[in-house]
Design an enzyme around this catalytic site. Structure first.
Site, PDB file in Angstrom:
ATOM      1  N   ASP A  47       0.840  -1.198   0.000  1.00 10.52           N
ATOM      2  CA  ASP A  47       0.000   0.000   0.000  1.00 10.52           C
ATOM      3  C   ASP A  47       0.877   1.251   0.000  1.00 10.52           C
ATOM      4  O   ASP A  47       1.672   1.455   0.915  1.00 10.52           O
ATOM      5  CB  ASP A  47      -0.882  -0.006   1.259  1.00 10.52           C
ATOM      6  CG  ASP A  47      -1.807   1.197   1.293  1.00 10.52           C
ATOM      7  OD1 ASP A  47      -2.888   1.105   0.688  1.00 10.52           O
ATOM      8  OD2 ASP A  47      -1.442   2.222   1.894  1.00 10.52           O
ATOM      9  N   TYR A  52       2.789   9.891  -0.259  1.00 19.33           N
ATOM     10  CA  TYR A  52       3.902   9.322   0.529  1.00 19.33           C
ATOM     11  C   TYR A  52       5.274   9.573  -0.103  1.00 19.33           C
ATOM     12  O   TYR A  52       6.289   9.321   0.527  1.00 19.33           O
ATOM     13  CB  TYR A  52       3.738   7.807   0.711  1.00 19.33           C
ATOM     14  CG  TYR A  52       2.488   7.324   1.388  1.00 19.33           C
ATOM     15  CD1 TYR A  52       1.611   8.193   2.016  1.00 19.33           C
ATOM     16  CD2 TYR A  52       2.173   5.971   1.399  1.00 19.33           C
ATOM     17  CE1 TYR A  52       0.449   7.727   2.620  1.00 19.33           C
ATOM     18  CE2 TYR A  52       1.019   5.495   2.012  1.00 19.33           C
ATOM     19  CZ  TYR A  52       0.164   6.378   2.609  1.00 19.33           C
ATOM     20  OH  TYR A  52      -0.974   5.896   3.199  1.00 19.33           O
ATOM     21  N   LYS A  81      -2.867   6.037  -4.206  1.00 15.70           N
ATOM     22  CA  LYS A  81      -3.997   6.917  -3.898  1.00 15.70           C
ATOM     23  C   LYS A  81      -3.888   8.283  -4.567  1.00 15.70           C
ATOM     24  O   LYS A  81      -2.796   8.851  -4.655  1.00 15.70           O
ATOM     25  CB  LYS A  81      -4.089   7.117  -2.376  1.00 15.70           C
ATOM     26  CG  LYS A  81      -4.018   5.813  -1.594  1.00 15.70           C
ATOM     27  CD  LYS A  81      -4.194   6.000  -0.099  1.00 15.70           C
ATOM     28  CE  LYS A  81      -3.877   4.710   0.637  1.00 15.70           C
ATOM     29  NZ  LYS A  81      -2.464   4.564   1.021  1.00 15.70           N
TER      30      LYS A  81
END
Ligand code: A2P
Length: 320
Positions: A47, A52, A81
């Site tokens: 993930d 990030y 995401k």
């Protein structure tokens, strides 16, 4: 021997391993090493997120493991995401293509809307996740963002789409008003905030719950023990259950979250803990032990997005 996690079949027919590696704060060399070690330990679900700033590292680690012959691309389930600054439907294709290029692994298994809250576009440079400054909000409706995400599916470069940090009403609105159902809602979920109600609600809609910060971000408590609830990791009751199964408190917590029907994505960059965290499929908690774990639920968030509280779509004003 590497232990593999079982898979769950999502509402679109795709299969997702029910435990994955979280990578927030796994940066640069540490990120590459953690993902490679995780794959060696049996992780097939990773993930990440545009925010990030480690999609390139995650992708590189996966490509290296494919080159070594340890895995094939199709063995892996990779989630990233869409960041809040890119909710404008006109921006979705470019935001997605940037993540796709960063990862450079052919396709993305799961693309999530990172939150229902839209921020003003500032740049394509992902912001510092720890920035304390208040972002400028916009009112792009997450339903419009979702409809633009649905269009990505026909391009064949993403297999499933989902949401993150949505409350029950927001998930329901997507399900009612849009064509494609989210396969998952990724939310904070740990013994302190066990999300039983949201999990049950989403289950009825055939939407899974992915559990981020499953261990309750123990370092938050270490930094600020006065204001942050003590994580279950340090509690004697959890230690006692762990002893019975010859497991660690972290393993007991992750097993509990799996028993509740969620899909935890614990982050670790430590070889030993990373191996422990996936080694939870050879035991199961009793009903009495699950009740003990339920006692930690205090509905307190370690990640409350306080800076965004005044956003029109701030998700945490209702019970769940
Ligand atoms: P490390 O990377 O040094 O292992 P969460 O996933 O809830 O956000 O928690 C992640 C944090 O918990 C990281 O700081 C990670 O540190 C630590 N951690 C990961 N696995 C365990 C474990 N099994 N026991 C204790 N701490 C853990």
């Amino acid at each position: 021997m590497a232990s593999l996690a079982p898979t769950v079949t999502l509402n679109d027919g795709n299969k997702m391993p029910i435990l994955g590696l979280g990578t927030w704060l796994s940066l640069e060399g540490e990120g590459i090493a953690a993902v490679k070690a995780a794959i060696d330990a049996g992780y097939r679900h990773i993930d990440t997120a545009y925010l990030y700033r480690n999609e390139k590292e995650v992708g590189q680690a996966i490509r290296e493991k494919i080159a070594e012959g340890v895995i094939k691309r199709e063995d892996m389930f990779v989630t990233t995401k869409l960041w809040n600054g890119y909710h404008d439907p006109e921006k979705i294709a470019e935001a997605f293509n940037r993540s796709l290029a960063n990862l450079d692994i052919g396709y993305i298994d799961l693309y999530l809307m990172h939150s229902p809250m839209s921020y003003k576009f500032v740049s394509w440079e992902p912001e510092n996740p720890d920035a304390a400054s208040v972002p400028e909000f916009t009112e792009v409706d997450y339903v419009d963002t979702w409809r633009a995400m649905e269009k990505l599916l026909s391009g064949g470069k993403v297999r499933s789409i989902g949401v993150s940090n949505f409350n029950s009403e927001q998930v329901e609105r997507i399900v009612k008003e849009c064509k494609v159902k989210p396969v998952t809602n990724q939310v904070e979920c740990n013994p302190g905030l066990n999300q039983r109600k949201l999990t049950e609600f989403c289950k009825k809609l055939d939407v899974t719950i992915t559990a981020y910060s499953p261990l309750g971000r123990p370092y938050y408590y270490e930094k600020d023990p006065k204001n942050v609830p003590k994580p279950a990791l340090d509690d004697a009751r959890v230690a006692e259950i762990a002893k019975k199964y010859c497991k660690t408190p972290g393993q007991v917590i992750l097993r509990y979250l799996v028993d509740l029907g969620t899909i935890p994505v614990p982050k670790s960059a430590n070889l030993e803990r990373l191996r422990q965290n996936i080694n939870i499929f050879d035991f199961k908690l009793t009903e009495a032990e699950i009740k003990v774990m339920d006692e930690f639920n205090n509905e307190k968030r370690t990640v409350p997005f306080t800076l965004a509280e005044s956003h029109k779509y701030y998700p945490f004003k209702i019970e769940y």
